[in-house]
Design an enzyme around this catalytic site. Structure first.
Site, mmCIF file in Angstrom:
data_model
loop_
_atom_site.group_PDB
_atom_site.id
_atom_site.type_symbol
_atom_site.label_atom_id
_atom_site.label_comp_id
_atom_site.label_asym_id
_atom_site.label_seq_id
_atom_site.Cartn_x
_atom_site.Cartn_y
_atom_site.Cartn_z
ATOM 1 N N LYS A 121 0.815 -1.187 -0.180
ATOM 2 C CA LYS A 121 0.506 -0.022 -0.182
ATOM 3 C C LYS A 121 1.376 0.646 -0.009
ATOM 4 O O LYS A 121 0.475 2.360 -0.677
ATOM 5 C CB LYS A 121 -1.258 -0.187 1.063
ATOM 6 C CG LYS A 121 -0.011 0.068 2.305
ATOM 7 C CD LYS A 121 -0.926 -0.325 3.422
ATOM 8 C CE LYS A 121 -0.585 0.828 5.210
ATOM 9 N NZ LYS A 121 -0.840 -0.384 5.800
ATOM 10 N N ARG A 147 -6.328 -0.828 17.587
ATOM 11 C CA ARG A 147 -6.190 -0.417 16.373
ATOM 12 C C ARG A 147 -7.428 -0.656 15.825
ATOM 13 O O ARG A 147 -8.885 -0.563 14.762
ATOM 14 C CB ARG A 147 -5.276 -0.433 14.811
ATOM 15 C CG ARG A 147 -5.641 0.141 14.135
ATOM 16 C CD ARG A 147 -4.762 0.643 13.198
ATOM 17 N NE ARG A 147 -5.256 -0.843 11.679
ATOM 18 C CZ ARG A 147 -5.368 -1.018 10.710
ATOM 19 N NH1 ARG A 147 -4.436 0.378 10.343
ATOM 20 N NH2 ARG A 147 -5.429 -1.724 9.849
HETATM 21 C C1 LIG Z 1 0.295 -0.834 6.751
HETATM 22 C C2 LIG Z 1 -0.098 -2.490 7.780
HETATM 23 C C3 LIG Z 1 0.703 -3.406 7.643
HETATM 24 C C4 LIG Z 1 2.273 -3.123 7.266
HETATM 25 O O1 LIG Z 1 3.019 -1.602 8.257
HETATM 26 P P1 LIG Z 1 4.051 -0.874 7.777
HETATM 27 O O2 LIG Z 1 4.114 -0.279 8.927
HETATM 28 O O3 LIG Z 1 3.953 -0.460 6.927
HETATM 29 O O4 LIG Z 1 5.483 -2.502 8.162
HETATM 30 C C5 LIG Z 1 1.322 -3.595 8.316
HETATM 31 N N1 LIG Z 1 -0.354 -4.601 9.059
HETATM 32 C C6 LIG Z 1 -1.676 -4.265 8.927
HETATM 33 C C7 LIG Z 1 -2.561 -4.655 8.787
HETATM 34 C C8 LIG Z 1 -1.245 -2.643 7.910
HETATM 35 O O5 LIG Z 1 -3.172 -1.986 7.582
#
Ligand SMILES: *Cc1c(COP(=O)(O)O)cnc(C)c1O
Length: 261
Positions: free
Chosen positions: A43, A136
């Site tokens: 993403k 979250r």
């Molecule tokens: C974006 C995301 C990640 C990855 O996060 P990074 O800090 O870029 O490694 C992992 N888990 C979820 C649920 C995410 O939304």
């Protein structure tokens, strides 16, 4: 691997695919001996296929993104796809179509996914999110059992994993004891409901630092979902450079348009 702007058009982002591939490979080599597979999180670059492919050349096992429209762009890449953000009910059919797994915490959504999966003649795999203090997403630990008991009755979906998200909303730093709770809950649910669990996912780029700690990952954690540490070379619990990874895979080039004292 470098594609410079042929005619410089500024501002311009130079993306070094070789560096991304090398970071992915190092991450893969660090975690593989620990039995931890990696989801390449796409993403951060809206799932540009050439960048995703570079991550996969480094050996990463899954593709994961927060948006279905991004996963759609990567549908032809030969890896299992994971939707990271809890699905919207209205997109259930596309979730089943374009992702093999999705992260979930609502019974109503699982029913919508189950209906969509039945309609499409498949079974959708779900990873249940457990909230361990970051707030979250996810089910509070004491409510997981009640949730799983209902979820296993839903046709068209199958619980194939458990996961946690930390350092995302509440800033909780991942620790061995926290991840051990995820392992314990998963194991209890696996036994009680005879689940087949592929994935016990211990977090994002904020968890990677644990691999160098004495009290590191507990046995049982077998997956991480990683974006930032691969793209920018930094873990995100403390913002430190991680194990000699390249930090300059993305270079923003701009022109100075005024320079005066
Ligand atoms: C974006 C995301 C990640 C990855 O996060 P990074 O800090 O870029 O490694 C992992 N888990 C979820 C649920 C995410 O939304």
């Amino acid at each position: 691997g470098v594609q410079t702007c042929a005619l410089p058009i500024y501002p311009c982002m130079e993306i070094h695919l070789k560096k991304i591939e090398s970071n992915a490979r190092k991450i893969h080599e660090i975690f593989k001996p620990h039995g931890i597979s990696i989801m390449a999180v796409t993403k951060g670059f809206t799932a540009e296929p050439r960048i995703a492919e570079a991550m996969l050349r480094g050996g990463l096992e899954y593709i994961a993104d927060a948006r279905i429209k991004n996963l759609k762009k990567l549908k032809d890449l030969p890896r299992q796809k994971v939707l990271l953000r809890l699905p919207m009910m209205s997109e259930a059919e596309d979730v089943v179509r374009y992702s093999d797994y999705s992260l979930n915490s609502e019974i109503e959504t699982l029913k919508a996914l189950g209906d969509a999966a039945k309609k499409l003649g498949t079974i959708h795999k779900v990873i249940i999110m457990v909230d361990l203090g970051d707030y979250r997403e996810g089910i509070r630990s004491q409510k997981v059992e009640h949730f799983v008991k209902e979820a296993v009755e839903i046709e068209g979906v199958e619980i194939r994993g458990f996961g946690v998200n930390l350092t995302c909303f509440g800033g909780v730093i991942p620790e061995q004891t926290t991840l051990q709770r995820l392992v314990d809950i998963s194991e209890e649910m696996r036994m009680k409901y005879e689940l087949t669990l592929d994935i016990i996912s211990g977090g994002s780029s904020s968890s990677v630092y644990l691999v160098e700690e004495e009290n590191g990952f507990p046995a049982g954690i077998n997956n991480l979902r990683l974006g930032e540490v691969i793209l920018l070379g930094k873990e995100t619990a403390f913002g430190k450079r991680f194990d000699g990874l390249c930090e300059d895979a993305f270079i923003l080039k701009t022109q100075i348009i005024e320079l005066k004292d």
